[in-house]
Design a protein around this motif. Sequence first.
Motif, PDB file in Angstrom:
ATOM      1  N   LYS A  71      -0.454  -7.868   3.818  1.00  0.00           N
ATOM      2  CA  LYS A  71       0.707  -8.432   3.157  1.00  0.00           C
ATOM      3  C   LYS A  71       0.746  -9.940   3.382  1.00  0.00           C
ATOM      4  N   PRO A  72       1.541 -10.633   2.578  1.00  0.00           N
ATOM      5  CA  PRO A  72       1.634 -12.097   2.768  1.00  0.00           C
ATOM      6  C   PRO A  72       2.195 -12.454   4.136  1.00  0.00           C
ATOM      7  N   ASN A  73       2.275 -13.757   4.403  1.00  0.00           N
ATOM      8  CA  ASN A  73       2.764 -14.282   5.680  1.00  0.00           C
ATOM      9  C   ASN A  73       1.878 -13.837   6.837  1.00  0.00           C
ATOM     10  N   LEU A  74       0.568 -13.982   6.617  1.00  0.00           N
ATOM     11  CA  LEU A  74      -0.369 -13.581   7.658  1.00  0.00           C
ATOM     12  C   LEU A  74      -0.241 -14.462   8.892  1.00  0.00           C
ATOM     13  N   GLU A  75       0.309 -15.701   8.743  1.00  0.00           N
ATOM     14  CA  GLU A  75       0.431 -16.581   9.897  1.00  0.00           C
ATOM     15  C   GLU A  75       1.427 -16.045  10.927  1.00  0.00           C
ATOM     16  N   LYS A  76       2.298 -15.116  10.511  1.00  0.00           N
ATOM     17  CA  LYS A  76       3.263 -14.549  11.449  1.00  0.00           C
ATOM     18  C   LYS A  76       2.654 -13.439  12.300  1.00  0.00           C
ATOM     19  N   THR A  77       1.526 -12.888  11.872  1.00  0.00           N
ATOM     20  CA  THR A  77       0.846 -11.838  12.635  1.00  0.00           C
ATOM     21  C   THR A  77      -0.630 -12.226  12.787  1.00  0.00           C
ATOM     22  N   PRO A  78      -0.913 -13.197  13.653  1.00  0.00           N
ATOM     23  CA  PRO A  78      -2.295 -13.702  13.741  1.00  0.00           C
ATOM     24  C   PRO A  78      -3.267 -12.738  14.395  1.00  0.00           C
ATOM     25  N   THR A  79      -2.791 -11.695  15.035  1.00  0.00           N
ATOM     26  CA  THR A  79      -3.691 -10.772  15.739  1.00  0.00           C
ATOM     27  C   THR A  79      -4.188  -9.649  14.853  1.00  0.00           C
ATOM     28  N   VAL A  80      -3.785  -9.624  13.593  1.00  0.00           N
ATOM     29  CA  VAL A  80      -4.204  -8.533  12.706  1.00  0.00           C
ATOM     30  C   VAL A  80      -5.688  -8.690  12.383  1.00  0.00           C
ATOM     31  N   GLN A  81      -6.439  -7.635  12.469  1.00  0.00           N
ATOM     32  CA  GLN A  81      -7.855  -7.642  12.160  1.00  0.00           C
ATOM     33  C   GLN A  81      -8.037  -7.564  10.647  1.00  0.00           C
ATOM     34  N   VAL A  82      -8.660  -8.597  10.080  1.00  0.00           N
ATOM     35  CA  VAL A  82      -8.843  -8.680   8.632  1.00  0.00           C
ATOM     36  C   VAL A  82     -10.224  -8.160   8.287  1.00  0.00           C
ATOM     37  N   PRO A  83     -10.335  -7.205   7.355  1.00  0.00           N
ATOM     38  CA  PRO A  83     -11.658  -6.698   6.979  1.00  0.00           C
ATOM     39  C   PRO A  83     -12.445  -7.750   6.212  1.00  0.00           C
ATOM     40  N   SER A  84     -13.694  -7.480   5.984  1.00  0.00           N
ATOM     41  CA  SER A  84     -14.579  -8.420   5.304  1.00  0.00           C
ATOM     42  C   SER A  84     -14.242  -8.471   3.811  1.00  0.00           C
ATOM     43  N   PRO A  85     -14.275  -9.678   3.195  1.00  0.00           N
ATOM     44  CA  PRO A  85     -14.004  -9.752   1.749  1.00  0.00           C
ATOM     45  C   PRO A  85     -15.035  -9.033   0.903  1.00  0.00           C
ATOM     46  N   GLU A  86     -16.236  -8.752   1.464  1.00  0.00           N
ATOM     47  CA  GLU A  86     -17.252  -8.072   0.670  1.00  0.00           C
ATOM     48  C   GLU A  86     -16.821  -6.672   0.267  1.00  0.00           C
ATOM     49  N   SER A  87     -15.828  -6.125   0.923  1.00  0.00           N
ATOM     50  CA  SER A  87     -15.367  -4.793   0.561  1.00  0.00           C
ATOM     51  C   SER A  87     -14.691  -4.776  -0.799  1.00  0.00           C
ATOM     52  N   PHE A  88     -14.291  -5.931  -1.298  1.00  0.00           N
ATOM     53  CA  PHE A  88     -13.638  -5.993  -2.598  1.00  0.00           C
ATOM     54  C   PHE A  88     -14.619  -6.320  -3.723  1.00  0.00           C
ATOM     55  N   MET A  89     -15.895  -6.523  -3.394  1.00  0.00           N
ATOM     56  CA  MET A  89     -16.882  -6.815  -4.422  1.00  0.00           C
ATOM     57  C   MET A  89     -17.161  -5.550  -5.215  1.00  0.00           C
ATOM     58  N   VAL A  90     -17.195  -5.676  -6.523  1.00  0.00           N
ATOM     59  CA  VAL A  90     -17.470  -4.538  -7.409  1.00  0.00           C
ATOM     60  C   VAL A  90     -18.720  -4.853  -8.204  1.00  0.00           C
ATOM     61  N   SER A  91     -19.342  -3.809  -8.675  1.00  0.00           N
ATOM     62  CA  SER A  91     -20.549  -3.982  -9.485  1.00  0.00           C
ATOM     63  C   SER A  91     -20.179  -4.483 -10.864  1.00  0.00           C
ATOM     64  N   LYS A  92     -21.171  -5.065 -11.524  1.00  0.00           N
ATOM     65  CA  LYS A  92     -20.923  -5.571 -12.865  1.00  0.00           C
ATOM     66  C   LYS A  92     -20.744  -4.418 -13.839  1.00  0.00           C
ATOM     67  N   PRO A  93     -20.044  -4.652 -14.941  1.00  0.00           N
ATOM     68  CA  PRO A  93     -19.835  -3.565 -15.914  1.00  0.00           C
ATOM     69  C   PRO A  93     -21.166  -3.037 -16.426  1.00  0.00           C
ATOM     70  N   GLY A  94     -21.235  -1.727 -16.551  1.00  0.00           N
ATOM     71  CA  GLY A  94     -22.449  -1.071 -17.017  1.00  0.00           C
ATOM     72  C   GLY A  94     -23.339  -0.569 -15.906  1.00  0.00           C
ATOM     73  N   THR A  95     -23.032  -0.874 -14.634  1.00  0.00           N
ATOM     74  CA  THR A  95     -23.852  -0.415 -13.508  1.00  0.00           C
ATOM     75  C   THR A  95     -23.557   1.050 -13.222  1.00  0.00           C
ATOM     76  N   LEU A  96     -24.619   1.828 -13.051  1.00  0.00           N
ATOM     77  CA  LEU A  96     -24.476   3.259 -12.786  1.00  0.00           C
ATOM     78  C   LEU A  96     -24.166   3.489 -11.311  1.00  0.00           C
ATOM     79  N   ASP A  97     -23.202   4.385 -11.049  1.00  0.00           N
ATOM     80  CA  ASP A  97     -22.914   4.791  -9.678  1.00  0.00           C
ATOM     81  C   ASP A  97     -24.004   5.744  -9.215  1.00  0.00           C
TER      82      ASP A  97
END
Length: 929
Positions: free
Chosen positions: A569-595
């Motif tokens: 959630k926003p206001n991450l500066e108020k909870t600096p001890t929260v472990q943030v996952p890697s941004p690569e987890s939000f990467m998606v394949s390009k359209p047309g890629t087969l699962d």
Amino acid sequence: MPARSVTHLEDQIRTQLLSKRVRVTEFFKDYDRLRSGYMTISQFKRVLDQSFGIQLGPEDEQCLLDKYADKNDGTVNYRYFSEVIEASFQPNDLKTNPMAKTVEPAPYLGTQRSVRLLSPTTQSQCDAILHRMIPFYKYHGINIRTCYEDFDRHHNGLVTESQFYRSFPGPPDVTEQEMRILASKYLDPSKASLCNYLNFHNDVEALKSQMVEDFEYQTSPPSTGYNIPGKTAEPRSLEDVFDKIRVAVYKNGIRTTEFFRDHDKLRSYIITENQFICGLSLAVGKEAQLSRSDIQKVVDFYKIPDGRVRYKEFCDLMENAFNEPGLEKNPTLDVQRPAKGALSRYLNPLNDEEEARVAVILQEMSETCQKRRLMMYAYFKDYDRSKAYTRNITFAQFGRILHFLSLHVQSEDFKLLCRKFEDPERRGDVNYPAFVQAVDREFVGFTIDSNDAPKLAERPKTPINMKPVDISKISIPELTGKIRHHVLVNRIRVNEYFQDFDQLRTGSISQTRFRMGLSAMGLSAIGQLNLTDSDFLALAYHYSDPNKPGNVLWQDFMVEIETVFTQVKPNLEKTPTVQVPSPESFMVSKPGTLDWRRVTDEENQLVEAVMDRMRQRAMQRRVLAKPCFQDFDRHNRGYVTGSQFRQCLTYLSLSATEQEAAVLQKKYFDQAGFNYLRFLEDLQPSEKPEMKYQTRLKELELVNNRVFSLEKNSCTDLDAVLTKIKSQVMKKRIRILEFLRDYDKLRTGRMKKETFRRALDPANLGLKGSEVSILENAFESQRDPGYVEYLLFNDEIESIFTIKNLEKDPLVTPKQFSVPIEIDQNVLTDVEEPVYNKTMEKLSEKVRMRRMQLFPLFEDYDRVHNGTVSRSQFRRVLTELELSSMVNEREFQILYKKYDVKIGDKDDVNYIAFCDNIYELAHFEWRKP
């Protein structure tokens, strides 16, 4: 003296002053500090002589003083004199006509007009010649001043008599005798053989203006026989008045609000009737040809019961002439456009008899034009050479073109044509496209729609409600995942694209503005990610505002998308001890890629077997596969086609059957093509660099924890450190407090030890880390061990200049701090001292005997002139002086130690002190060996 002489003298002074463009009052005010309007006689004469350059005789001066001087106190009323000379009139004097009090001066273009007195016979001959030349000048458009100004290098309006004859632009019928008469008339009486051509030009222009005829226009029903709108005598209704104003506003680009807002200081959008009339007359009175009755109709329509006028409603109606307000919200709305010809310039109305005569003239010209096949428009257009394409020509040009085309008309008929086709806004110009259209049947300059032309149907001005969308076919999580990937890759801040549309920060904007923000982010057909209409409608329906139908909660959309950066959630500066996952987890394949997780086991095993075989063959043959694929990828996108992929496999001898190649394409294919970069990464995986950041941190920690110090020649006690600082402060004349107080905003007198180190760095005192630690321990705060009392430290340093609170103890004599000499601090041991003395005696004895000069050779090596040389240079100089043979190696080391000077981290030799000691032992005079 008679009054006539005073008037003649005043006229002479007025001509000279106005010729020089002089404001008479400004020069007298400097002598009248109290602004009483009076000054002494000597001051009055001084201004006339020195400031104006007017030289008057005794009789002329007395004449002026008799009129303007006060006989009682001997002063002069210069204010009355200025009013008479400047010919100004009093605005409060309503008894006399203001025009009767103005005086026309004789100067022209800054030159004093000098007229020679001629006999009546010669004067009449000159007038006759000028009247005979005026039609020629007016017809050909000749300007006298431009004919002579090339010879007038000094711009004083004078040329020689021969130049006057040479550039005379007279008609061919002017004889040489007549030119001599004109030259004798315009000869300057004060300058022999010089002619005042500006006076000649002024007389010609005055005669031209007398020949201009003012046409009187009569109002009559409009003419409709030339396909040009005519001017009506009076509008029939208020709507006609509005149409006239609307056309004028649209054609001239007038901002009507600018002419009324200055009268409305409180922005109440209501002004008085007189203010509205003034603003309307100034805005479109001339452009729309409004009469008093027209303006009164508009005033009566917008008048309120208290007599004031609502100008805002009128301005809104005029500002949206032939337009619809809020058109950016309804871009597909059909705007009501004016009919063709409604914005054209109308023809001037004439009476019935004149209209009939004009019709006969135009019919005759039309028949002649048709027989001779004349294209008249091109001839008229050649004369339209103004700064813009005005579609107008002058009367003289109009008559000249008709004469050139052999369309001869009588003088009265020509005047009728000029009155009929004269531009109503630019008097003296002819609307030649309207004339050509009336004569030439094949030329069309204006068109007019008939009154029966169909009008556009009015469209509803209310926004069309968006139809409900079935979001079951569109996955909102998948759609937001694509948007997150786009935002993450391009590092986009979603807030920047929507907050300008929400000025009140309500968090809700319209759907059209939401679509504009998405397009600006690149989510459109021309962007990097194409967001279709169905995708947009699904987003708009998902984030719709329940309180405002048709709006979208853009802040909710922003929070959900920007989690790709914060992952919480926003206001991450108020909870600096929260472990943030890697941004690569939000990467998606390009359209047309087969699962690939959904394929069958047979296909998976087949792909693994093919890749293992290709990987082993590439490793055995040392195949470099990437350049082969790059040859087909001209734009370096990382993609090739399916056929190019098979060509590369054949070229690299990586054999694969048709089934195997089809399975590989199925795995590495997407909407853009075959992703050969992902294929090569699986075929020849590159070695990933080892992350050594943590290892480097540990090594750095070990280095910092070493017990020994790498510092050289650092001070080990507090007194030495303070002496070092005081010496630097005394030499550089700096104030330590200026570097320290900026870090103490509250002026507490103390600061942290880390801040204390940071504050001392800009002072460039050359302190080592251990020396600063000694200062921190010495001036450590008793209340807070982690702080330093920098004011006490500053007082100790400032004591080299004065004693603090000296005003409380005035009998104390401050002791000036002296910078210690470096060589005096070099102390030899008891064993080294006798050796040093014996060495210096040997050297001084030889120098005394040979009367050597030591300084020149040392100065050759001292490039920066700081009085030091290196140890090798010191030995080299002694060798050149043949003194090194008298000194062994141990004695050299003792000399180095005695005259050692620290220059940075380098040990140099102070040759000045060495030479002074040698000269002193040799009993030489001071600096004179």
